[in-house]
Motif scaffolding. Structure first.
Motif, PDB file in Angstrom:
ATOM      1  N   LEU A 157       0.802  -1.226  -0.084  1.00 50.38           N
ATOM      2  CA  LEU A 157      -0.131   0.007   0.031  1.00 50.38           C
ATOM      3  C   LEU A 157       0.879   1.313   0.090  1.00 50.38           C
ATOM      4  CD1 LEU A 157      -2.542   1.759   0.331  1.00 50.38           C
ATOM      5  CD2 LEU A 157      -2.506   1.346   2.757  1.00 50.38           C
ATOM      6  N   LEU A 158       1.848   1.433   0.856  1.00 49.24           N
ATOM      7  CA  LEU A 158       2.913   2.332   0.936  1.00 49.24           C
ATOM      8  C   LEU A 158       3.508   2.637  -0.424  1.00 49.24           C
ATOM      9  CD1 LEU A 158       3.193   4.278   3.436  1.00 49.24           C
ATOM     10  CD2 LEU A 158       2.014   2.398   3.772  1.00 49.24           C
ATOM     11  N   GLN A 159       3.926   1.495  -1.175  1.00 51.13           N
ATOM     12  CA  GLN A 159       4.405   1.738  -2.316  1.00 51.13           C
ATOM     13  C   GLN A 159       3.554   2.302  -3.264  1.00 51.13           C
ATOM     14  OE1 GLN A 159       5.902  -2.395  -3.154  1.00 51.13           O
ATOM     15  NE2 GLN A 159       7.387  -2.391  -1.283  1.00 51.13           N
ATOM     16  N   HIS A 160       2.448   1.866  -3.299  1.00 50.72           N
ATOM     17  CA  HIS A 160       1.095   2.405  -4.214  1.00 50.72           C
ATOM     18  C   HIS A 160       0.789   3.601  -4.119  1.00 50.72           C
ATOM     19  CE1 HIS A 160      -2.705   2.159  -6.185  1.00 50.72           C
ATOM     20  NE2 HIS A 160      -3.105   2.854  -5.203  1.00 50.72           N
ATOM     21  N   LEU A 161       1.199   4.145  -2.870  1.00 52.59           N
ATOM     22  CA  LEU A 161       1.047   5.715  -2.646  1.00 52.59           C
ATOM     23  C   LEU A 161       2.053   6.455  -2.919  1.00 52.59           C
ATOM     24  CD1 LEU A 161      -1.279   5.484   0.601  1.00 52.59           C
ATOM     25  CD2 LEU A 161      -1.926   5.724  -1.741  1.00 52.59           C
ATOM     26  N   GLY A 162       3.396   5.728  -3.461  1.00 53.36           N
ATOM     27  CA  GLY A 162       4.388   6.510  -3.564  1.00 53.36           C
ATOM     28  C   GLY A 162       5.284   6.924  -2.379  1.00 53.36           C
ATOM     29  N   LEU A 163       5.203   6.134  -1.064  1.00 52.80           N
ATOM     30  CA  LEU A 163       5.752   6.529   0.089  1.00 52.80           C
ATOM     31  C   LEU A 163       6.501   5.438   0.691  1.00 52.80           C
ATOM     32  CD1 LEU A 163       2.416   7.889   1.712  1.00 52.80           C
ATOM     33  CD2 LEU A 163       4.331   9.284   0.668  1.00 52.80           C
TER      34      LEU A 163
END
Length: 277
Positions: free
Chosen positions: A121-127
């Motif tokens: 999820l954090l990768q998906h959000l660019g974080l």
């Protein structure tokens, strides 16, 4: 013994109704609004629901909320606005098989998969490389411990954790006292399918026991991560916590987590934060 049968008696009528396939209630307006304001991302072909709100402009702080069993991200809706006044990004998800996320069956559910979903999820959000503050509750505490272990081991794809705040979770098996509902879901025999149908958590008729067993098997590395990392760690705790009996839990916590803030003192500060809204 009498108290146990009273609980079972109180559960009998709604359980029977669920077993007879009485249609589920429609979403409340508040839940419908929560779902409409959220989004979905895909993890290995499965849809995972999440919320992501932009808060304070100019602040670098990001908080990720990990919910409890057997609930969802909606747990935090009452403090959501308050969190956006203190953090630049406020993010929460429904774990796989919870809330609005997919509930596949058959499926081998695990804490490790839930932790990987948070990372994706954090990768998906660019974080993926941003420093994250984790705020977890109950089941979410165990997922947070796994994420902390991966952070300590510097594993590829792991979160960079800035601080961790745990609450009302059985982080020590030695003092953990599961609630009656959790016991019945794990060991209720023929009662478990009825209970899970009532809650729309049919997956846990088989999925909760492996979860408990995973905690036992990997206790050392999860508790070891809590005890050895240098980031700020907090635990929101009150002496009436039914999952962590007082004073056994508090004594063990203070012994194991020397770098943590005092749970009772942090509880008072947290309640002050809640009451300010």
């Amino acid at each position: 013994m009498r108290e146990w049968w009273v609980h079972v008696g109180l559960l009998a009528v709604p359980l029977l109704a669920a077993y007879l396939h009485i249609p589920p209630r429609q979403l409340s307006p508040a839940l419908h609004s929560w779902k409409s304001s959220g989004k979905f991302f895909t993890y290995k072909g499965l849809r995972i629901f999440y919320q992501d709100s932009v808060g304070v402009v100019g602040s670098p702080e990001i908080v990720v909320l990990l919910h409890s069993f057997p609930t969802s991200s909606y747990d935090r809706y009452k403090i959501w606005e308050g969190l956006t006044l203190r953090f630049h990004r406020v993010i929460a998800l429904d774990f796989l098989a919870f809330g609005f996320s997919d509930k596949p069956r058959p499926h081998h559910y695990s804490i490790f998969e839930q932790a990987s979903i948070v990372e994706v999820l954090l990768q998906h959000l660019g974080l993926p490389n941003r420093r994250i503050n984790l705020l977890s509750h109950d089941y979410g505490d165990i997922v947070a411990q796994e994420l902390l272990y991966r952070f300590k081991q510097n594993r590829p794809g792991r979160l960079t954790i800035k601080s961790l705040c745990l609450s009302n979770g059985g982080i020590f098996l030695e003092t953990h006292r599961p609630l009656l509902l959790q016991k019945l879901l794990k060991d209720g025999g023929q009662l478990s399918p009825i209970l899970t149908r009532l809650m729309n958590f049919f997956v846990f008729s088989r999925g909760l026991t492996p979860y408990i067993n995973q905690r036992k098997k990997f206790r050392r590395h999860c508790v070891g991560a809590l005890a050895s990392v240098s980031i700020p760690i907090h635990f929101i705790y009150g002496p009436l916590d039914p999952v962590n009996p007082y004073p056994e839990f508090l004594e063990l916590y203070r012994k194991m987590l020397l770098r943590s803030t005092d749970p009772m003192g942090f509880l008072n500060a947290y309640m002050g934060f809640i009451n300010s809204f």
